[in-house]
Scaffold this motif. Sequence first.
Motif, PDB file in Angstrom:
ATOM      1  N   THR A 183       0.846  -1.194   0.000  1.00 27.12           N
ATOM      2  CA  THR A 183       0.000   0.000   0.000  1.00 27.12           C
ATOM      3  C   THR A 183       0.882   1.245   0.000  1.00 27.12           C
ATOM      4  O   THR A 183       1.761   1.392   0.854  1.00 27.12           O
ATOM      5  N   PHE A 184       0.635   2.158  -0.960  1.00 30.87           N
ATOM      6  CA  PHE A 184       1.481   3.334  -1.127  1.00 30.87           C
ATOM      7  C   PHE A 184       0.653   4.599  -1.281  1.00 30.87           C
ATOM      8  O   PHE A 184      -0.390   4.595  -1.950  1.00 30.87           O
ATOM      9  N   GLU A 185       1.131   5.674  -0.689  1.00 36.51           N
ATOM     10  CA  GLU A 185       0.619   7.006  -1.017  1.00 36.51           C
ATOM     11  C   GLU A 185       1.030   7.312  -2.450  1.00 36.51           C
ATOM     12  O   GLU A 185       2.060   6.829  -2.932  1.00 36.51           O
ATOM     13  N   LEU A 186       0.243   8.110  -3.157  1.00 35.83           N
ATOM     14  CA  LEU A 186       0.430   8.334  -4.588  1.00 35.83           C
ATOM     15  C   LEU A 186       1.852   8.769  -4.942  1.00 35.83           C
ATOM     16  O   LEU A 186       2.479   8.187  -5.839  1.00 35.83           O
ATOM     17  N   CYS A 187       2.378   9.812  -4.285  1.00 39.06           N
ATOM     18  CA  CYS A 187       3.712  10.317  -4.641  1.00 39.06           C
ATOM     19  C   CYS A 187       4.791   9.274  -4.390  1.00 39.06           C
ATOM     20  O   CYS A 187       5.735   9.133  -5.176  1.00 39.06           O
ATOM     21  N   ALA A 188       4.663   8.525  -3.293  1.00 38.67           N
ATOM     22  CA  ALA A 188       5.632   7.478  -2.994  1.00 38.67           C
ATOM     23  C   ALA A 188       5.580   6.378  -4.052  1.00 38.67           C
ATOM     24  O   ALA A 188       6.615   5.839  -4.454  1.00 38.67           O
ATOM     25  N   PHE A 189       4.381   6.055  -4.519  1.00 30.02           N
ATOM     26  CA  PHE A 189       4.250   5.036  -5.556  1.00 30.02           C
ATOM     27  C   PHE A 189       4.917   5.485  -6.850  1.00 30.02           C
ATOM     28  O   PHE A 189       5.620   4.716  -7.512  1.00 30.02           O
ATOM     29  N   LEU A 190       4.726   6.759  -7.197  1.00 31.02           N
ATOM     30  CA  LEU A 190       5.306   7.275  -8.438  1.00 31.02           C
ATOM     31  C   LEU A 190       6.829   7.314  -8.382  1.00 31.02           C
ATOM     32  O   LEU A 190       7.502   6.997  -9.367  1.00 31.02           O
ATOM     33  N   THR A 191       7.379   7.703  -7.235  1.00 26.27           N
ATOM     34  CA  THR A 191       8.836   7.837  -7.134  1.00 26.27           C
ATOM     35  C   THR A 191       9.528   6.527  -6.788  1.00 26.27           C
ATOM     36  O   THR A 191      10.599   6.227  -7.320  1.00 26.27           O
ATOM     37  N   ASP A 192       8.932   5.720  -5.909  1.00 25.00           N
ATOM     38  CA  ASP A 192       9.613   4.535  -5.387  1.00 25.00           C
ATOM     39  C   ASP A 192       9.313   3.252  -6.153  1.00 25.00           C
ATOM     40  O   ASP A 192      10.162   2.355  -6.207  1.00 25.00           O
ATOM     41  N   VAL A 193       8.106   3.146  -6.714  1.00 20.08           N
ATOM     42  CA  VAL A 193       7.722   1.916  -7.426  1.00 20.08           C
ATOM     43  C   VAL A 193       7.829   2.120  -8.940  1.00 20.08           C
ATOM     44  O   VAL A 193       8.557   1.394  -9.618  1.00 20.08           O
ATOM     45  N   LEU A 194       7.115   3.115  -9.467  1.00 18.82           N
ATOM     46  CA  LEU A 194       7.189   3.376 -10.908  1.00 18.82           C
ATOM     47  C   LEU A 194       8.492   4.063 -11.298  1.00 18.82           C
ATOM     48  O   LEU A 194       8.898   3.998 -12.462  1.00 18.82           O
ATOM     49  N   LYS A 195       9.115   4.731 -10.330  1.00 18.40           N
ATOM     50  CA  LYS A 195      10.386   5.441 -10.562  1.00 18.40           C
ATOM     51  C   LYS A 195      10.270   6.416 -11.751  1.00 18.40           C
ATOM     52  O   LYS A 195      11.069   6.414 -12.679  1.00 18.40           O
ATOM     53  N   VAL A 196       9.224   7.248 -11.676  1.00 20.27           N
ATOM     54  CA  VAL A 196       8.956   8.238 -12.718  1.00 20.27           C
ATOM     55  C   VAL A 196      10.097   9.252 -12.782  1.00 20.27           C
ATOM     56  O   VAL A 196      10.531   9.784 -11.753  1.00 20.27           O
ATOM     57  N   GLU A 197      10.580   9.511 -13.979  1.00 17.37           N
ATOM     58  CA  GLU A 197      11.655  10.488 -14.186  1.00 17.37           C
ATOM     59  C   GLU A 197      11.244  11.619 -15.107  1.00 17.37           C
ATOM     60  O   GLU A 197      11.963  12.610 -15.230  1.00 17.37           O
ATOM     61  N   LYS A 198      10.071  11.486 -15.750  1.00 18.11           N
ATOM     62  CA  LYS A 198       9.627  12.510 -16.686  1.00 18.11           C
ATOM     63  C   LYS A 198       8.105  12.535 -16.734  1.00 18.11           C
ATOM     64  O   LYS A 198       7.449  11.492 -16.699  1.00 18.11           O
ATOM     65  N   LEU A 199       7.545  13.735 -16.805  1.00 16.96           N
ATOM     66  CA  LEU A 199       6.105  13.908 -16.937  1.00 16.96           C
ATOM     67  C   LEU A 199       5.831  14.880 -18.079  1.00 16.96           C
ATOM     68  O   LEU A 199       6.368  15.982 -18.102  1.00 16.96           O
ATOM     69  N   ASP A 200       4.998  14.472 -18.998  1.00 14.31           N
ATOM     70  CA  ASP A 200       4.706  15.295 -20.166  1.00 14.31           C
ATOM     71  C   ASP A 200       3.481  16.164 -19.901  1.00 14.31           C
ATOM     72  O   ASP A 200       2.429  16.010 -20.516  1.00 14.31           O
ATOM     73  N   VAL A 201       3.616  17.092 -18.944  1.00 13.31           N
ATOM     74  CA  VAL A 201       2.514  17.994 -18.591  1.00 13.31           C
ATOM     75  C   VAL A 201       3.072  19.394 -18.356  1.00 13.31           C
ATOM     76  O   VAL A 201       4.266  19.570 -18.079  1.00 13.31           O
ATOM     77  N   SER A 202       2.191  20.364 -18.436  1.00  8.77           N
ATOM     78  CA  SER A 202       2.572  21.754 -18.223  1.00  8.77           C
ATOM     79  C   SER A 202       1.635  22.399 -17.210  1.00  8.77           C
ATOM     80  O   SER A 202       0.431  22.117 -17.187  1.00  8.77           O
ATOM     81  N   PHE A 203       2.190  23.261 -16.362  1.00 10.81           N
ATOM     82  CA  PHE A 203       1.392  23.992 -15.384  1.00 10.81           C
ATOM     83  C   PHE A 203       2.094  25.322 -15.106  1.00 10.81           C
ATOM     84  O   PHE A 203       2.863  25.459 -14.156  1.00 10.81           O
ATOM     85  N   PRO A 204       1.847  26.326 -15.947  1.00  8.20           N
ATOM     86  CA  PRO A 204       2.574  27.601 -15.862  1.00  8.20           C
ATOM     87  C   PRO A 204       2.045  28.525 -14.767  1.00  8.20           C
ATOM     88  O   PRO A 204       1.486  29.589 -15.038  1.00  8.20           O
ATOM     89  N   HIS A 205       2.236  28.102 -13.529  1.00  5.66           N
ATOM     90  CA  HIS A 205       1.749  28.895 -12.391  1.00  5.66           C
ATOM     91  C   HIS A 205       2.749  28.833 -11.245  1.00  5.66           C
ATOM     92  O   HIS A 205       3.567  27.909 -11.162  1.00  5.66           O
ATOM     93  N   LYS A 206       2.665  29.814 -10.334  1.00  3.65           N
ATOM     94  CA  LYS A 206       3.474  29.809  -9.124  1.00  3.65           C
ATOM     95  C   LYS A 206       2.776  28.945  -8.075  1.00  3.65           C
ATOM     96  O   LYS A 206       1.618  29.196  -7.731  1.00  3.65           O
ATOM     97  N   VAL A 207       3.493  27.944  -7.596  1.00  2.00           N
ATOM     98  CA  VAL A 207       2.880  26.933  -6.736  1.00  2.00           C
ATOM     99  C   VAL A 207       3.634  26.817  -5.414  1.00  2.00           C
ATOM    100  O   VAL A 207       4.858  26.739  -5.381  1.00  2.00           O
TER     101      VAL A 207
END
Length: 251
Positions: free
Chosen positions: A104-128
């Motif tokens: 069982t994983f929290e979403l961000c942990a799953f993306l970084t630790d299991v899927l090992k995501v290194e690139k996302l093809d999305v844009s969000f031109p805002h101050k966050v």
Amino acid sequence: MQVALFVPCYIDQLYPNVAWATLELLEKLGCEVTIPDAPVCCGQPMANTGCWDDARPLAKSFIEQYDQYEYIVCPSGSCTSMIVNHYHDLVGEDAQYERIRLKTFELCAFLTDVLKVEKLDVSFPHKVGLHQSCHGLRELQLGSCSEVMGEEFSKARTLLEMVDGIELVDLTRKDECCGFGGTFAVSEEAVSCMMGNDRIHDHEHAGAEVITAGDMSCLMHLDGLIKRQKKPIRTMHIAEILAGRDVAVQT
């Protein structure tokens, strides 16, 4: 990769766009996602209030319904922590639960630790501004805590830095509590609101247009304060940003 998406009760009832964004994000990254036809509450509200007998059936049902899946992903740090850190208090020593806990994983942990995501093809031109919730930091180790010496890291920030056009603003207090705390916001309303306003001010001072987090419960608390004061700042769950949603279409 087979993933069961656990949608917490408050997201299911109040913020369904977060669930859809999480589903879209996982599928875009190649996961085969199933949303089990099972109870949508982890039992945390009852457990936090001391109603253990009411929380126990939900824990047992979750374990029974989700054991068949390869991974379980949840877009909520507090609910994930309830499952992996506190179900033991409800069900005791249990081999089936141990399997559940490890997958069982929290979403961000799953993306970084299991899927090992290194690139996302999305844009969000805002101050966050990134709000890092207490459960995520101190119970799931999703980022470093200022009270502990060591290397600074944040799994959520690592993912957000992959988004094209985003400008992550620097906060004065990067890991301070928003004041929600579930039932704490009810029993200590004045303190909770004061803490929430402090967090909002920190983001405003840093120039954030949007406050994001991995816990919609924290954002729900902050958003309530923002709307009542008619402040020109928005809240968005990190799944919405990573899935390519734009602030302009948020309601």
